[in-house]
Design a protein around this motif. Structure first.
Motif, short mmCIF file in Angstrom:
data_model
loop_
_atom_site.label_atom_id
_atom_site.label_comp_id
_atom_site.label_asym_id
_atom_site.label_seq_id
_atom_site.Cartn_x
_atom_site.Cartn_y
_atom_site.Cartn_z
N GLU A 1 0.84 -1.21 0.00
CA GLU A 1 0.00 0.00 0.00
C GLU A 1 0.87 1.26 0.00
O GLU A 1 0.62 2.20 -0.75
N LEU A 2 1.90 1.27 0.84
CA LEU A 2 2.79 2.43 0.91
C LEU A 2 3.51 2.67 -0.41
O LEU A 2 3.71 3.81 -0.81
N ARG A 3 3.89 1.60 -1.07
CA ARG A 3 4.60 1.74 -2.35
C ARG A 3 3.73 2.46 -3.37
O ARG A 3 4.22 3.26 -4.16
N GLY A 4 2.43 2.20 -3.34
CA GLY A 4 1.53 2.90 -4.24
C GLY A 4 1.44 4.39 -3.94
O GLY A 4 1.12 5.19 -4.81
N ARG A 5 1.74 4.78 -2.69
CA ARG A 5 1.66 6.18 -2.29
C ARG A 5 3.01 6.89 -2.33
O ARG A 5 3.08 8.09 -2.60
N LEU A 6 4.09 6.15 -2.00
CA LEU A 6 5.41 6.77 -1.87
C LEU A 6 6.40 6.36 -2.95
O LEU A 6 7.47 6.96 -3.05
N GLY A 7 6.09 5.33 -3.74
CA GLY A 7 7.08 4.81 -4.68
C GLY A 7 8.16 4.07 -3.92
O GLY A 7 7.92 3.56 -2.83
N GLY A 8 9.35 4.03 -4.47
CA GLY A 8 10.46 3.37 -3.80
C GLY A 8 10.60 1.91 -4.22
O GLY A 8 9.84 1.40 -5.03
N GLU A 9 11.61 1.27 -3.66
CA GLU A 9 11.92 -0.12 -3.94
C GLU A 9 11.66 -0.98 -2.71
O GLU A 9 11.99 -0.57 -1.60
N VAL A 10 11.10 -2.15 -2.94
CA VAL A 10 10.83 -3.08 -1.84
C VAL A 10 12.05 -3.97 -1.62
O VAL A 10 12.59 -4.53 -2.57
N GLU A 11 12.48 -4.08 -0.38
CA GLU A 11 13.55 -4.99 0.01
C GLU A 11 13.01 -5.85 1.14
O GLU A 11 12.31 -5.36 2.03
N THR A 12 13.29 -7.15 1.08
CA THR A 12 12.88 -8.05 2.15
C THR A 12 14.10 -8.79 2.66
O THR A 12 15.09 -8.94 1.95
N ALA A 13 14.03 -9.25 3.89
CA ALA A 13 15.14 -9.96 4.49
C ALA A 13 14.61 -11.06 5.39
O ALA A 13 13.59 -10.88 6.06
N VAL A 14 15.31 -12.16 5.40
CA VAL A 14 15.01 -13.26 6.30
C VAL A 14 15.87 -13.05 7.53
O VAL A 14 17.07 -12.77 7.41
N PRO A 15 15.30 -13.17 8.73
CA PRO A 15 16.11 -12.91 9.94
C PRO A 15 17.27 -13.90 10.04
O PRO A 15 17.13 -15.06 9.69
N HIS A 16 18.39 -13.40 10.51
CA HIS A 16 19.55 -14.26 10.77
C HIS A 16 19.29 -14.99 12.06
O HIS A 16 18.87 -14.39 13.05
N GLN A 17 19.53 -16.28 12.06
CA GLN A 17 19.33 -17.06 13.28
C GLN A 17 20.68 -17.33 13.91
O GLN A 17 21.66 -17.55 13.23
N THR A 18 20.69 -17.31 15.23
CA THR A 18 21.92 -17.61 15.95
C THR A 18 21.67 -18.83 16.81
O THR A 18 20.54 -19.23 17.04
N GLY A 19 22.72 -19.41 17.27
CA GLY A 19 22.58 -20.59 18.12
C GLY A 19 22.78 -21.86 17.31
O GLY A 19 23.19 -21.85 16.17
N GLY A 20 22.41 -22.99 17.88
CA GLY A 20 22.69 -24.29 17.28
C GLY A 20 21.52 -24.87 16.54
O GLY A 20 21.44 -26.08 16.40
N GLY A 21 20.61 -24.04 16.06
CA GLY A 21 19.46 -24.55 15.33
C GLY A 21 19.86 -25.20 14.02
O GLY A 21 20.93 -24.96 13.47
N GLU A 22 19.01 -26.07 13.50
CA GLU A 22 19.29 -26.76 12.26
C GLU A 22 19.33 -25.78 11.10
O GLU A 22 18.49 -24.91 10.98
N GLY A 23 20.31 -25.94 10.24
CA GLY A 23 20.39 -25.17 9.01
C GLY A 23 20.63 -23.68 9.19
O GLY A 23 20.33 -22.92 8.31
N THR A 24 21.16 -23.26 10.33
CA THR A 24 21.34 -21.84 10.56
C THR A 24 22.69 -21.32 10.07
O THR A 24 22.89 -20.14 9.99
N SER A 25 23.61 -22.22 9.71
CA SER A 25 24.94 -21.77 9.32
C SER A 25 25.52 -22.71 8.28
O SER A 25 25.25 -23.90 8.28
N ASP A 26 26.37 -22.15 7.43
CA ASP A 26 27.10 -22.98 6.47
C ASP A 26 28.41 -23.47 7.06
O ASP A 26 29.13 -24.23 6.43
N HIS A 27 28.74 -23.02 8.27
CA HIS A 27 29.99 -23.41 8.89
C HIS A 27 29.74 -24.57 9.85
O HIS A 27 28.78 -24.56 10.60
N HIS A 28 30.61 -25.52 9.83
CA HIS A 28 30.49 -26.68 10.72
C HIS A 28 31.69 -26.73 11.64
O HIS A 28 32.81 -26.59 11.21
N GLY A 29 31.42 -26.95 12.92
CA GLY A 29 32.51 -27.02 13.90
C GLY A 29 33.26 -28.33 13.76
O GLY A 29 32.76 -29.31 13.29
#
Length: 155
Positions: free
Chosen positions: A126-154
């Motif tokens: 709705e705001l884009r129709g009023r203000l223009g601009g570019e839409v950017e989205t982001a997936v939150p970065h997860q921390t901790g030992g959750g599955e699939g949260t990092s490409d680095h393996h200890g």
């Protein structure tokens, strides 16, 4: 300056709550991933410019200013189509640093020259129709030992 960083940190803390809300509804399905997105195929007007108050007026909001500093002004806006945070910046660099920090928390962002709106995807559309601009989205970065949260393996 230390004062500028402190103000940016306070502003980012406010943004975290909005970004968390926006990321809860962004979903992982089509259009909910990271990257740049359109506004549903409709052409948006050229990106608006102006003061925080001028942008808010164009979006149909009376801003409740939360941060009022030379380098950053930020307000909470509530309209018939939803709630969002609107921020204006004195420099392009300050804006990009703020966005990059905020994206660590996920969410949807409408980005114009020296301004950003943060909200749920439907409000961003709705705001884009009023203000223009570019839409950017982001997936939150997860921390901790959750599955699939990092490409680095200890080892």
């Amino acid at each position: 300056m230390r004062t500028e960083r402190t103000r940016m940190a306070v502003s980012t803390a406010t943004l975290v709550a909005v970004a968390a809300l926006a990321s809860c509804t962004a979903g992982g399905g089509p259009g909910g991933g990271a990257g740049h997105g359109g506004g549903g195929g409709h052409a948006a007007p050229s990106a608006a410019s102006g003061t925080l108050e001028q942008l808010a007026e164009r979006a149909g909001c009376t801003p409740a200013v939360q941060t009022d500093a030379e380098e950053l002004r930020q307000a909470d806006c509530r309209t018939k189509y939803g709630r969002y945070v609107l921020a204006t910046f004195s420099t392009d660099r300050g804006q990009r640093e703020w966005i990059n920090t905020a994206k660590d928390y996920g969410g949807s962002y409408l980005v114009g020259r020296k301004w950003v709106a943060v909200a749920e995807p439907a409000v961003i559309k709705e705001l884009r129709g009023r203000l223009g601009g570019e839409v950017e989205t982001a997936v939150p970065h997860q921390t901790g030992g959750g599955e699939g949260t990092s490409d680095h393996h200890g080892s």
